[in-house]
Design an enzyme around this catalytic site. Structure first.
Site, mmCIF file in Angstrom:
data_model
loop_
_atom_site.group_PDB
_atom_site.id
_atom_site.type_symbol
_atom_site.label_atom_id
_atom_site.label_comp_id
_atom_site.label_asym_id
_atom_site.label_seq_id
_atom_site.Cartn_x
_atom_site.Cartn_y
_atom_site.Cartn_z
ATOM 1 N N ASP A 32 5.219 121.574 -14.261
ATOM 2 C CA ASP A 32 6.405 122.324 -13.683
ATOM 3 C C ASP A 32 7.468 121.676 -14.045
ATOM 4 O O ASP A 32 7.678 120.416 -13.586
ATOM 5 C CB ASP A 32 5.991 122.287 -12.177
ATOM 6 C CG ASP A 32 7.321 123.247 -11.458
ATOM 7 O OD1 ASP A 32 8.501 123.231 -11.999
ATOM 8 O OD2 ASP A 32 6.958 123.862 -10.345
ATOM 9 N N LYS A 82 16.441 127.995 -10.020
ATOM 10 C CA LYS A 82 17.082 126.703 -9.633
ATOM 11 C C LYS A 82 17.983 126.538 -10.991
ATOM 12 O O LYS A 82 19.024 127.405 -11.187
ATOM 13 C CB LYS A 82 16.131 125.694 -9.647
ATOM 14 C CG LYS A 82 14.955 125.934 -8.787
ATOM 15 C CD LYS A 82 15.314 126.128 -7.319
ATOM 16 C CE LYS A 82 14.337 126.247 -6.407
ATOM 17 N NZ LYS A 82 13.653 127.609 -5.983
ATOM 18 N N ARG A 125 6.527 147.625 -17.434
ATOM 19 C CA ARG A 125 5.762 146.641 -16.973
ATOM 20 C C ARG A 125 5.203 145.614 -17.905
ATOM 21 O O ARG A 125 4.923 144.676 -17.600
ATOM 22 C CB ARG A 125 4.800 146.962 -16.050
ATOM 23 C CG ARG A 125 3.774 146.002 -15.358
ATOM 24 C CD ARG A 125 3.183 146.509 -13.856
ATOM 25 N NE ARG A 125 2.794 147.659 -14.060
ATOM 26 C CZ ARG A 125 1.559 148.123 -14.419
ATOM 27 N NH1 ARG A 125 0.691 147.169 -15.069
ATOM 28 N NH2 ARG A 125 0.994 149.241 -14.464
ATOM 29 N N TYR A 160 5.615 120.441 -5.400
ATOM 30 C CA TYR A 160 6.477 121.557 -4.409
ATOM 31 C C TYR A 160 5.362 122.312 -3.469
ATOM 32 O O TYR A 160 4.317 122.434 -4.009
ATOM 33 C CB TYR A 160 6.850 122.425 -5.628
ATOM 34 C CG TYR A 160 7.277 123.668 -5.078
ATOM 35 C CD1 TYR A 160 8.490 123.854 -3.951
ATOM 36 C CD2 TYR A 160 6.617 124.857 -5.357
ATOM 37 C CE1 TYR A 160 9.008 125.023 -3.381
ATOM 38 C CE2 TYR A 160 7.211 126.098 -4.685
ATOM 39 C CZ TYR A 160 8.155 126.005 -3.747
ATOM 40 O OH TYR A 160 8.504 127.270 -3.036
HETATM 41 C C1 LIG Z 1 9.554 122.588 -8.302
HETATM 42 C C2 LIG Z 1 9.407 123.892 -8.163
HETATM 43 N N1 LIG Z 1 8.499 124.867 -8.501
HETATM 44 C C3 LIG Z 1 8.370 126.184 -8.438
HETATM 45 C C4 LIG Z 1 9.407 126.630 -7.213
HETATM 46 C C5 LIG Z 1 9.008 128.241 -6.901
HETATM 47 O O1 LIG Z 1 9.806 128.827 -7.420
HETATM 48 P P1 LIG Z 1 10.396 130.303 -6.853
HETATM 49 O O2 LIG Z 1 11.198 129.920 -5.486
HETATM 50 O O3 LIG Z 1 11.531 130.881 -7.921
HETATM 51 O O4 LIG Z 1 9.368 131.174 -6.591
HETATM 52 C C6 LIG Z 1 10.260 125.794 -6.564
HETATM 53 C C7 LIG Z 1 11.076 126.312 -5.402
HETATM 54 O O5 LIG Z 1 11.538 125.789 -4.843
HETATM 55 C C8 LIG Z 1 10.382 124.432 -7.185
HETATM 56 O O6 LIG Z 1 11.087 123.609 -6.492
#
Ligand SMILES: Cc1ncc(COP(=O)(O)O)c(C=O)c1O
Length: 361
Positions: A171, A196, A50, A101
């Site tokens: 992000d 992604k 972990r 998001y």
């Molecule tokens: C810009 C962005 N940040 C974070 C996330 C969340 O990521 P995850 O789906 O891997 O938890 C997404 C998911 O679509 C996203 O588009």
């Protein structure tokens, strides 16, 4: 890791291929193995999985070098975002764009419901960010924003945040380190949905945080690591192995997808079924407001044969979605907006399918 790859000396596409490899001793494997173990013999560097795993280390080394800092892999993008949001005190103030998001938006709402404060400013309102920073504990940025594709002046806002000592998080999922390296602009933490572009094949759910290799960065990094270990949102070694394999081709995939996105944005401008194209001028995502209502936008999604109607982005296959079909999506997002994630198929095939589906408006 015994890699000799140094991001300062290599072009980024070369670094992507060379980093996070085992050392070149005779007979050594070219790839780091998937290490499936829950525990380790006592008195080594790590005693329980972990807290660490050699497969994680390889990916973290590669991504850390790409962003110019030190990376931690998390179970998902949301795991990374949760760890980063744990940096704000329980009743502290978060400054964020009014549309992010939607998963992040939901966590910000939860912060407010728990007694914290969230100040929301339009992503392009630089003066608004600068004014609100004075009373913020944590700055949250996303550029471009998902799915409105608004671009924040990261350099200006992050520089002021740094001056004021406000912890800042970016992000960087949509831009990837190929377009933007927020740590070099003054950010304290970068978060990624590795699900992604970094993985790129829609076969993995994974996240990452990256901090600067400075005293402040290391201190924040230790808090993130502790959060990951104690809250337990850790990555499976197989997912991390696949993500590192995907990372090898990031530059090639992103270059191709970005070129096609630019071409599609150009062709969509003035299309009779499209009221507005939201394309920030780079990257592989664009959004369109169809010339019709939400039902018309849904009909377009149902009519595509090549584009996949699905909720993710950043894969080799092109995907589209009407974002407001999710009840938690921001009301700032028009009900007829479609987000297009451009993949690596031939642009003329993508155009033919989209152009035909747009007739459904
Ligand atoms: C810009 C962005 N940040 C974070 C996330 C969340 O990521 P995850 O789906 O891997 O938890 C997404 C998911 O679509 C996203 O588009």
């Amino acid at each position: 890791m015994g890699t000799e790859a140094n991001p300062q000396q290599l072009h980024v596409d070369t670094y992507l291929v060379a980093s996070g490899r085992p050392g070149r001793s005779p007979g050594a494997s070219v790839n780091v193995p998937v290490e499936l173990t829950s525990t380790y013999a006592a008195d080594g560097a790590v005693n329980y999985a972990r807290s660490g795993n050699p497969t994680w280390n390889a990916f973290e080394e590669a991504l850390g070098g790409l962003e110019g800092g030190r990376a931690l892999v998390h179970a998902s993008g949301m795991g990374a975002i949760s760890a980063a949001l744990s940096l704000v005190p329980a009743r502290g103030t978060v400054l964020a764009p009014d549309t992010t998001y939607n998963g992040t938006g939901d966590l910000l709402d939860a912060h407010e419901q728990a007694g914290g404060t969230v100040v929301r400013v339009h992503a392009t309102d630089t003066a608004g960010f600068l004014a609100a920073l004075e009373s913020a504990d944590l700055l949250w940025l996303e550029s471009p924003t998902n799915p409105l594709m608004d671009v924040t002046e990261l350099d200006v806002v992050l520089a002021r945040s740094r001056e004021l000592g406000v912890t800042s998080v970016v992000d960087n999922t949509l831009s990837t380190p190929l377009l933007c390296r927020p740590l070099s602009l003054g950010a304290d933490v970068v978060v990624h949905s590795v699900t992604k572009y970094l993985s790129g094949h829609s076969d993995v759910v994974l996240g990452a945080t990256v901090v600067g290799d400075t005293e402040r960065g290391r201190e924040i990094g230790e808090r993130l690591r502790r959060h990951r270990t104690l809250h337990g949102a850790i990555a499976g070694p197989m997912e991390v192995f696949l993500a590192l394999r995907g990372l090898r081709t990031l530059a090639v995939r992103f270059e191709r997808a970005s070129a096609s996105a630019a071409e599609l944005a150009r062709r969509l401008e003035g299309h009779p079924s499209v009221a507005r194209v939201r394309y920030p001028g780079s990257g592989a995502i664009l959004s369109i407001d169809v010339a019709g209502d939400a039902d018309a936008a849904e009909r377009v999604c149902a009519a595509t044969r090549l584009w996949l109607h699905s909720t993710s982005l950043g894969g080799v296959e092109s995907q589209l979605e009407r974002r407001r079909r999710h009840p938690s999506e921001s009301r700032e997002v028009p009900a007829n907006l479609l987000r297009l994630s451009v993949g690596i198929e031939h642009v003329d095939d993508l155009w033919a399918d989209l152009d035909r589906a747009l007739a459904a408006v």
